[in-house]
Design an enzyme around this catalytic site. Structure first.
Site, PDB file in Angstrom:
ATOM      1  N   SER A 127       1.843  -4.411 -11.946  1.00 21.92           N
ATOM      2  CA  SER A 127       2.747  -3.819 -10.955  1.00 21.92           C
ATOM      3  C   SER A 127       3.171  -4.860  -9.935  1.00 21.92           C
ATOM      4  O   SER A 127       2.392  -5.720  -9.550  1.00 21.92           O
ATOM      5  CB  SER A 127       2.067  -2.660 -10.230  1.00 21.92           C
ATOM      6  N   LYS A 181      -2.537   2.358 -14.305  1.00 18.92           N
ATOM      7  CA  LYS A 181      -1.145   2.008 -13.966  1.00 18.92           C
ATOM      8  C   LYS A 181      -0.274   3.261 -13.951  1.00 18.92           C
ATOM      9  O   LYS A 181       0.641   3.395 -13.127  1.00 18.92           O
ATOM     10  CB  LYS A 181      -0.600   0.986 -14.968  1.00 18.92           C
ATOM     11  N   GLU A 188       3.417   6.126  -6.700  1.00 20.37           N
ATOM     12  CA  GLU A 188       4.657   5.458  -6.277  1.00 20.37           C
ATOM     13  C   GLU A 188       5.795   6.466  -6.155  1.00 20.37           C
ATOM     14  O   GLU A 188       6.548   6.465  -5.163  1.00 20.37           O
ATOM     15  CB  GLU A 188       5.002   4.370  -7.291  1.00 20.37           C
TER      16      GLU A 188
END
Length: 465
Positions: A127, A181, A188
């Site tokens: 990321s 992730k 996010e």
């Protein structure tokens, strides 16, 4: 046998950035791209780093350029393309060669590849976007610990640095890295949606222009909300459009794109039975944003939604509400990680994950250091129950309640903040209303219930005869 420490396949934006990062950290790298001209152009434009980069024009040339046992980083689109690339490589590899999938793969695919491939395999979440890939991303590794240790000298060297500690770590076996992730990407989505909703309250409820909004976010970035996303929000709001001379925000269509990783988070959370309502709301908000024509038609039917909020704008109230929503969002993300650790037997370390996210990645923020400390001090307990965050939630929950109420009364959609508040209220309620659900289920399906008075299970109500 060649001299390159590692190979890289896929010279897209992220692949090129990672290759330059690896070379800059002192490792020799051989690169390959399906389009030879891309490889040649990349090598020609590498400048002082070109001496450490070996461009190759075939997979055979790539293999020949590597030290043995070989290590190859795959930077190709997730899904079938990864399988096709692996299939093309396998005849050229030895059992002890290591393939590293650094794309946004579904962790279920990574689980499968770990189990089936006749070579060594790692799935790593990366990321940070192009800038992070070039100068230091956050890296979440999944696979055998031995394979991680083998790749770690390179992966930790290229990772972001937080106070002398690399933001790269082994998460667990098989697809653990790509799973973490996935949760990162869900958080996010939620963090971005929470910020966008506060922007909407300022713009539509308080009548603030983009320049004034930029100043607020810039000021917030010096406090508890200090983060990459708040920082770039200030910059986006302040940017001027060269064609119109006005704010860039005023010419951007209100239709949000997505690559599906947030949706993966929401789907997997349902399988795990892990409540992540803020992330769910953020994914739904992006889906609604895509329905532009329908929204336009419905505004004509029902009239405009957002109405002005009377009185002076209270930026402290908004800041506290956003802070509260952010904490609750992360609590849900780490709760999902705990559920996966339990169900998949990965022993995921939430504190270590928070430390990896402190720099390099898109959701990096000052608060993550506090989260890492809280999760380490009280392993196994929800983040929102840690004393540090109990204090924060206690002093900010009223602001969240007031902002949601104001927004709802004035027709301003704040789905992520509303979901955060509902989650907070539900989680702090000892006796909820699911007894009614169980009564209904027993009435129409004889599903049974547990009695409160004696704890007996599989009981039925009088309607069962």
């Amino acid at each position: 046998m060649g001299n390159a420490d590692i190979g890289l396949i896929g010279l897209g934006t992220m692949g090129q950035a990672l290759a330059l990062n690896i070379a800059e950290k002192g490792f020799d790298i051989a690169v390959f791209n399906r389009t030879t001209a891309v490889t040649q152009d990349f090598a020609a434009e590498a400048g002082d780093l070109a001496a450490r980069i070996t461009p190759t024009e075939s997979l055979e040339d790539l293999i020949a350029a590597l030290k043995t046992p070989r290590m190859i980083l795959l930077m190709v689109p997730a899904g079938k393309v990864v399988d096709q690339q692996i299939e093309a490589l396998l005849p050229l590899l030895s059992p002890d060669d290591l393939l590293i999938d650094a794309g946004n793969s579904d962790f279920h695919d990574t689980n499968r590849r770990n189990a089936e491939l006749p070579v060594q395999f790692l799935g790593i979440g990366v990321s940070g976007g192009e800038e992070g890939a070039r100068h230091g991303p956050s890296i979440m590794g999944g696979g055998s610990r031995a394979n991680w240790n083998r790749a770690a000298p390179i992966l930790t060297a290229i990772a972001a640095d937080y106070q002398g500690q690399p933001c790269a770590d082994w998460m667990g076996e098989a697809g653990a890295g790509h799973f973490v992730k996935t949760v990162h990407n869900g958080i996010e989505y939620a963090d971005m949606q929470l910020i966008a909703e506060v922007y909407g309250v300022m713009r539509d409820g308080l009548g603030m222009d983009a320049a004034a909004i930029a100043q607020v976010f810039e000021r917030w970035n010096d406090g508890a909300l200090k983060s990459y996303l708040v920082e770039i929000t200030a910059k986006v709001a302040a940017a001027e459009d060269s064609a119109t001379g006005g704010p860039v925000l005023d010419v951007i269509a209100d239709i949000a794109g997505q690559k599906g990783t947030g949706r993966w988070t929401a789907i997997e959370a349902q399988h795990l039975g892990a409540p992540i309502p803020v992330i769910d709301a953020a994914v739904t908000a992006r889906n609604i944003s895509a329905l532009k024509d329908r929204r336009t038609d419905l505004q004509e039917i029902f009239g405009p939604g957002p109405q002005p909020i009377a009185g002076q704008p209270d930026m402290d109230l908004l800041e506290q509400a956003l802070t509260c929503g952010k904490i609750l969002c992360y609590d849900q993300g780490f709760g999902m990680i705990a559920a996966a650790s339990r169900d998949f037997g990965w022993s995921l370390n939430s504190a270590a994950i928070a430390r990896v996210w402190r720099a390099g990645c898109i959701i990096r923020s000052a608060m993550l250091d506090d989260m890492a400390g809280a999760l380490e001090d009280q392993p196994g307990r929800p983040l929102m129950a840690a004393p540090f965050f109990v204090d924060w939630l206690t002093k900010t929950q009223d602001a969240l309640r007031r902002v949601v109420s104001l927004a709802v009364l004035h027709g301003i959609a704040v789905p992520a903040h509303s979901a955060a508040l509902a989650y907070f209220d539900a989680m702090r309620t000892e006796r909820g209303t699911a007894n009614m659900l169980q009564g209904q289920r027993d009435y129409f399906g004889r599903h049974g219930f547990v009695r409160l008075d004696d704890g007996s299970e599989d009981q039925h109500g009088p309607w069962a005869g």
